[in-house]
Design an enzyme around this catalytic site. Structure first.
Site, mmCIF file in Angstrom:
data_model
loop_
_atom_site.group_PDB
_atom_site.id
_atom_site.type_symbol
_atom_site.label_atom_id
_atom_site.label_comp_id
_atom_site.label_asym_id
_atom_site.label_seq_id
_atom_site.Cartn_x
_atom_site.Cartn_y
_atom_site.Cartn_z
ATOM 1 N N GLN A 1 -40.899 25.586 -95.303
ATOM 2 C CA GLN A 1 -40.842 24.189 -95.740
ATOM 3 C C GLN A 1 -41.632 23.389 -94.707
ATOM 4 O O GLN A 1 -41.154 23.146 -93.604
ATOM 5 C CB GLN A 1 -39.405 23.687 -95.835
ATOM 6 C CG GLN A 1 -39.273 22.198 -96.140
ATOM 7 C CD GLN A 1 -39.948 21.770 -97.426
ATOM 8 O OE1 GLN A 1 -39.943 22.500 -98.401
ATOM 9 N NE2 GLN A 1 -40.541 20.594 -97.430
ATOM 10 N N GLN A 35 -43.319 20.280 -95.286
ATOM 11 C CA GLN A 35 -43.281 18.820 -95.368
ATOM 12 C C GLN A 35 -42.098 18.279 -94.581
ATOM 13 O O GLN A 35 -41.022 18.898 -94.622
ATOM 14 C CB GLN A 35 -43.162 18.389 -96.839
ATOM 15 C CG GLN A 35 -43.449 16.920 -97.074
ATOM 16 C CD GLN A 35 -43.322 16.532 -98.547
ATOM 17 O OE1 GLN A 35 -42.416 16.983 -99.232
ATOM 18 N NE2 GLN A 35 -44.230 15.715 -99.033
ATOM 19 N N PRO A 63 -33.489 23.282 -98.996
ATOM 20 C CA PRO A 63 -32.849 21.971 -98.809
ATOM 21 C C PRO A 63 -33.210 20.899 -99.838
ATOM 22 O O PRO A 63 -32.665 19.810 -99.787
ATOM 23 C CB PRO A 63 -33.314 21.551 -97.408
ATOM 24 C CG PRO A 63 -34.634 22.224 -97.226
ATOM 25 C CD PRO A 63 -34.537 23.528 -97.971
ATOM 26 N N TYR A 64 -34.130 21.191 -100.745
ATOM 27 C CA TYR A 64 -34.576 20.177 -101.707
ATOM 28 C C TYR A 64 -34.372 20.665 -103.143
ATOM 29 O O TYR A 64 -34.128 21.846 -103.390
ATOM 30 C CB TYR A 64 -36.056 19.845 -101.483
ATOM 31 C CG TYR A 64 -36.343 19.320 -100.100
ATOM 32 C CD1 TYR A 64 -35.999 18.017 -99.750
ATOM 33 C CD2 TYR A 64 -36.937 20.122 -99.133
ATOM 34 C CE1 TYR A 64 -36.242 17.522 -98.475
ATOM 35 C CE2 TYR A 64 -37.177 19.640 -97.854
ATOM 36 C CZ TYR A 64 -36.834 18.347 -97.522
ATOM 37 O OH TYR A 64 -37.062 17.867 -96.264
ATOM 38 N N GLY A 65 -34.516 19.735 -104.094
ATOM 39 C CA GLY A 65 -34.472 20.127 -105.493
ATOM 40 C C GLY A 65 -35.694 20.938 -105.861
ATOM 41 O O GLY A 65 -35.629 21.921 -106.591
ATOM 42 N N GLY A 66 -36.821 20.493 -105.342
ATOM 43 C CA GLY A 66 -38.070 21.204 -105.541
ATOM 44 C C GLY A 66 -39.048 20.822 -104.462
ATOM 45 O O GLY A 66 -38.892 19.799 -103.798
ATOM 46 N N GLU A 91 -43.328 20.719 -104.135
ATOM 47 C CA GLU A 91 -44.500 20.801 -104.990
ATOM 48 C C GLU A 91 -45.651 21.609 -104.390
ATOM 49 O O GLU A 91 -46.823 21.227 -104.499
ATOM 50 C CB GLU A 91 -44.989 19.385 -105.316
ATOM 51 C CG GLU A 91 -45.467 18.572 -104.109
ATOM 52 C CD GLU A 91 -44.394 17.800 -103.355
ATOM 53 O OE1 GLU A 91 -44.755 16.920 -102.547
ATOM 54 O OE2 GLU A 91 -43.199 18.069 -103.570
ATOM 55 N N HIS A 134 -41.043 16.261 -112.441
ATOM 56 C CA HIS A 134 -41.330 15.587 -111.166
ATOM 57 C C HIS A 134 -42.280 16.431 -110.312
ATOM 58 O O HIS A 134 -43.298 15.930 -109.818
ATOM 59 C CB HIS A 134 -40.026 15.324 -110.414
ATOM 60 C CG HIS A 134 -40.224 14.617 -109.104
ATOM 61 N ND1 HIS A 134 -40.186 13.245 -108.982
ATOM 62 C CD2 HIS A 134 -40.500 15.090 -107.862
ATOM 63 C CE1 HIS A 134 -40.430 12.916 -107.721
ATOM 64 N NE2 HIS A 134 -40.609 14.014 -107.027
ATOM 65 N N GLU A 135 -41.949 17.708 -110.151
ATOM 66 C CA GLU A 135 -42.739 18.544 -109.248
ATOM 67 C C GLU A 135 -44.167 18.755 -109.757
ATOM 68 O O GLU A 135 -45.119 18.719 -108.984
ATOM 69 C CB GLU A 135 -42.042 19.887 -109.012
ATOM 70 C CG GLU A 135 -40.650 19.775 -108.391
ATOM 71 C CD GLU A 135 -40.604 18.938 -107.123
ATOM 72 O OE1 GLU A 135 -41.607 18.889 -106.386
ATOM 73 O OE2 GLU A 135 -39.553 18.313 -106.869
ATOM 74 N N HIS A 158 -46.592 15.903 -109.165
ATOM 75 C CA HIS A 158 -47.193 15.861 -107.822
ATOM 76 C C HIS A 158 -48.601 16.462 -107.796
ATOM 77 O O HIS A 158 -49.366 16.190 -106.868
ATOM 78 C CB HIS A 158 -46.313 16.622 -106.824
ATOM 79 C CG HIS A 158 -45.253 15.786 -106.190
ATOM 80 N ND1 HIS A 158 -45.527 14.658 -105.447
ATOM 81 C CD2 HIS A 158 -43.901 15.925 -106.158
ATOM 82 C CE1 HIS A 158 -44.402 14.137 -104.996
ATOM 83 N NE2 HIS A 158 -43.392 14.883 -105.414
ATOM 84 N N GLU A 185 -44.315 9.760 -103.611
ATOM 85 C CA GLU A 185 -43.051 9.877 -104.347
ATOM 86 C C GLU A 185 -42.819 8.743 -105.339
ATOM 87 O O GLU A 185 -42.232 8.957 -106.399
ATOM 88 C CB GLU A 185 -41.882 9.995 -103.366
ATOM 89 C CG GLU A 185 -41.918 11.266 -102.506
ATOM 90 C CD GLU A 185 -41.837 12.559 -103.312
ATOM 91 O OE1 GLU A 185 -41.614 12.500 -104.550
ATOM 92 O OE2 GLU A 185 -42.002 13.631 -102.710
ATOM 93 N N ASP A 191 -38.695 12.792 -90.818
ATOM 94 C CA ASP A 191 -37.508 13.342 -91.476
ATOM 95 C C ASP A 191 -36.330 12.375 -91.400
ATOM 96 O O ASP A 191 -35.475 12.345 -92.287
ATOM 97 C CB ASP A 191 -37.098 14.678 -90.825
ATOM 98 C CG ASP A 191 -37.765 15.886 -91.478
ATOM 99 O OD1 ASP A 191 -38.083 15.805 -92.682
ATOM 100 O OD2 ASP A 191 -37.970 16.886 -90.782
ATOM 101 N N TYR A 217 -38.961 7.078 -103.414
ATOM 102 C CA TYR A 217 -38.937 7.515 -104.806
ATOM 103 C C TYR A 217 -38.614 6.347 -105.747
ATOM 104 O O TYR A 217 -39.385 6.025 -106.654
ATOM 105 C CB TYR A 217 -37.866 8.592 -105.014
ATOM 106 C CG TYR A 217 -38.052 9.868 -104.234
ATOM 107 C CD1 TYR A 217 -38.486 11.035 -104.862
ATOM 108 C CD2 TYR A 217 -37.762 9.942 -102.868
ATOM 109 C CE1 TYR A 217 -38.633 12.229 -104.160
ATOM 110 C CE2 TYR A 217 -37.917 11.116 -102.159
ATOM 111 C CZ TYR A 217 -38.352 12.261 -102.811
ATOM 112 O OH TYR A 217 -38.497 13.422 -102.111
ATOM 113 N N ARG A 248 -28.879 22.352 -100.873
ATOM 114 C CA ARG A 248 -29.717 21.222 -101.289
ATOM 115 C C ARG A 248 -29.142 19.934 -100.704
ATOM 116 O O ARG A 248 -27.969 19.608 -100.894
ATOM 117 C CB ARG A 248 -29.750 21.149 -102.818
ATOM 118 C CG ARG A 248 -30.691 20.103 -103.374
ATOM 119 C CD ARG A 248 -30.662 20.159 -104.896
ATOM 120 N NE ARG A 248 -31.467 19.097 -105.483
ATOM 121 C CZ ARG A 248 -31.524 18.827 -106.784
ATOM 122 N NH1 ARG A 248 -30.814 19.565 -107.632
ATOM 123 N NH2 ARG A 248 -32.272 17.840 -107.242
#
Length: 637
Positions: free
Chosen positions: A134, A136, A278-281, A283, A307-308, A311, A330, A388, A396, A592
């Site tokens: 991860q 980002q 840790p995220y929903g998705g 990209e 959403h993804e 992106h 976002e 972070d 968003y 998540r």
């Protein structure tokens, strides 16, 4: 002069990478990646005498420039956020337009945050370990020495040796995705070389790797499309994963192309990750990472894919110059996601998503009341400040509402969408600031005095540069799908003074006509009232609707948010603690951050010792990013 990225120590404004060649070996025993990163860099100024790369917790073994070893490279002191600058002197100064090659031999370390190596027990199959990255917002420097800023866009190619199948955020060259797993060799024992190429320039935060016992199944793609699509998962999850995503993914991507233009990455695959993601998705180009919490069994959560994949145009295509302008990624993606919901489903679905997002935004703004600068769309980060720490729903949903406000101010979606297409054409492949976007918006409408007058009527400063606990403008949404959920919630609230719950006129079938998103709105509505429902009501409520045992994490975490603010909190707090760390019927941690952070915060308000002890015992099961943020929430670090 381009404004400098406050989170990078690199000299990317003087000289910048345009291609990296990676040669890696994944070492599961030592939980590291070893190998080389060879940068092709192009000077942007005259007289450049060194290259400065961002690194964090990397072991640098050697550096060559144009094939010759460099002895006097220097690794600077470790900055707690930005890591250590790697300074590589050049044998001769280079001038604007000149290119030069720098190869760095290195290995990652277990202290880095970009990579999470999972023990086999943490996977679905429990036979092989697993790795995923991860990067980002600024964790790519933990994976490789890079100029770790979204302002630098680069292509990359990679050769990766591994005893387990490897996936990257790039196009697979060999072995073929649809061939035998691991090229027909013995998984977990035989080493296979995986080759990838990413020909479309991307920012460093989109570098991504995953490795584990992974299988592939292709989706059917609409006739005439040049791209491919499919899903990767552990074998144990493939049937569920394929069923969940196979119907919608290709048609969502085709709908996005109709709206915003051609998909440029050639492949759109999904990877269903283990639960600590840790995220929903995420990209990552060619390979969107998704949480297993989307496997709802009823396709009710597949809109996350909208959403993804959006992106691909906003973020992966048009990219924010640095963390201060993250909302350009976002906010635009969330806005277009909701336009696609209107096109694919109905205007009412756009309204329902907006209502859910608005509630999440209000919650975020309250949480950030003591950090008002993080309530702004454009955040003026100090040099070396951790982006972070600012992560929330603000970019968003404040961003998406800002664009919706502009759409309405200019005269509606039919006026705004032609501008959107022009914006994409103008800046696809570029990294831009908010001012660049705003200048283009005004430029597009410059010959229409009424439109310019409309744009001038917007309070730009309030939207972009001010905080607060609400949006600058009261927004109206289509409530067609919301009203039924609100009406049921209102009936429950109005019944709160009925002391004998046996006289309450509710039944399990109340929810039959509500889909998963409407049920979420129902729970959020109940949570929003000033006075919580009495404990007896909530016990009866759960007896009817079984929210405390639902397999849907989206519903379960909202239920815990509701009951942990009530007189029934002590009754449910242990169950909530067990659920979030997987000591329950699911056996799976809720990694998540959308779920684990608010539930831990809610537990903390009821029983702080329980929150801290539960998290401390299970801490290493969570991703390092989540670990750090939960620890901050619970005031442990």
């Amino acid at each position: 002069m381009h404004e400098a990225d406050p989170t990078s120590q690199s000299n990317y404004l003087q000289i910048a990478t345009n291609h990296i060649t990676f040669d890696w070996k994944v070492d599961f025993d030592n939980k590291i990646i070893t190998g080389t990163a060879t940068h092709r860099l192009v000077a942007k100024a005259d007289g450049v005498s060194e290259v400065i790369f961002d690194t964090s917790y990397l072991h640098i073994e050697g550096v060559t420039v144009e094939g010759d070893a460099v002895q006097d490279f220097r690794l600077g002191p470790n900055h707690e956020v930005m890591g250590s600058a790697l300074r590589v002197p050049l044998p001769r100064a280079v001038n604007t337009g000149s290119s030069i090659s720098v190869e760095i031999a290195y290995s990652t370390t277990v202290s880095g945050t970009a990579l999470q190596f999972l023990e086999k027990e943490q996977t679905q199959g429990k036979v092989f370990p697993f790795l995923f990255s991860q990067c980002q917002p600024i964790h790519a420097r933990d994976l490789a020495p890079v100029q770790d800023t979204p302002s630098v866009k680069l292509t990359y190619s990679a050769s990766v040796r591994s005893v387990l199948p490897v996936l990257l955020s790039a196009r697979r060259i060999s072995p073929p995705s649809d061939g035998p797993a691991h090229d027909g060799k013995v998984i977990g024992k035989d080493e296979v070389v995986y080759k990838y190429d990413q020909p479309t320039p991307i920012p460093s935060y989109l570098l991504a790797i995953a490795a584990g016992n992974l299988q592939y199944q292709p989706f059917q793609v609409p006739e005439g499309k040049q791209w491919k699509s499919g899903v990767w998962s552990e074998p144990e999850l493939m049937v569920d994963s394929f069923w969940e995503f196979s119907r919608d993914t290709s048609r969502f991507l085709a709908a996005a192309e109709e709206l915003v233009g051609p998909y440029r990455f050639g492949v759109y695959d999904l990877l269903v990750l283990p639960p600590s993601f840790p995220y929903g998705g995420m990209e990552n180009p060619c390979l969107t990472f998704v949480t297993p919490t989307l496997l709802a069994g009823d396709r009710s959560l597949t809109d996350v894919v909208i959403h993804e994949l959006t992106h691909s145009w906003f973020g992966n295509g048009i990219t924010h110059a640095h963390a201060s302008h993250f909302w350009l990624n976002e906010g635009w993606t969330t806005y277009i996601e909701r336009v696609l919901l209107q096109i694919i489903h109905s205007p009412a679905h756009r309204g329902l998503s907006s209502v859910i997002g608005y509630k999440a935004l209000l919650d975020a703004l309250v949480l950030l009341k003591d950090k008002p600068k993080y309530q702004k769309l454009v955040i003026d980060f100090d040099y070396g400040e951790n982006p972070d720490s600012a992560y929330s729903r603000v970019p968003y949903d404040k961003g998406a509402n800002f664009l919706l406000h502009i759409e309405r101010t200019l005269g509606g979606i039919d006026v705004f969408l032609p501008y959107v297409k022009d914006y994409i054409t103008a800046y696809m492949g570029h990294s831009i600031t908010t001012e660049t976007w705003k200048d283009h918006l005004y430029g597009y409408f410059q010959d229409d005095k009424d439109k310019i007058k409309a744009l001038d009527s917007i309070n730009w400063n309030a939207w972009l540069h001010e905080g607060g606990l609400d949006l600058p403008v009261k927004m109206e949404y289509d409530l067609t799908l919301v009203n039924a959920a609100y009406e049921l919630a209102d009936r429950w609230y109005e019944s709160r003074h009925t002391t004998d719950t046996s006289k309450l006129d509710f039944k399990a079938s109340d929810l039959d006509s509500l889909d998963a998103n409407q049920r979420a709105v129902f729970l959020e509505r109940l949570e929003s009232y000033n006075e919580p429902l009495p404990a007896a009501h909530l016990f009866h409520f759960d007896q009817l609707y079984s929210f405390s045992t639902t397999a849907s994490a989206e519903i379960r975490f909202r239920f815990y948010n509701l009951v942990l603010k009530s007189e029934a909190a002590q009754h449910f707090v242990q169950a909530a603690a067990n659920w979030v760390v997987g000591v329950d019927e699911t056996g799976v941690i809720k990694g998540r951050m959308k779920f684990c952070r608010p539930v831990f915060r809610a537990i903390d308000k009821v029983d702080s010792d329980l929150a801290k002890s539960t998290f401390t015992r299970a801490r290493t099961q969570f991703h390092p990013i989540a670990q750090n943020l939960i620890a901050q929430d619970l005031k442990l670090d």
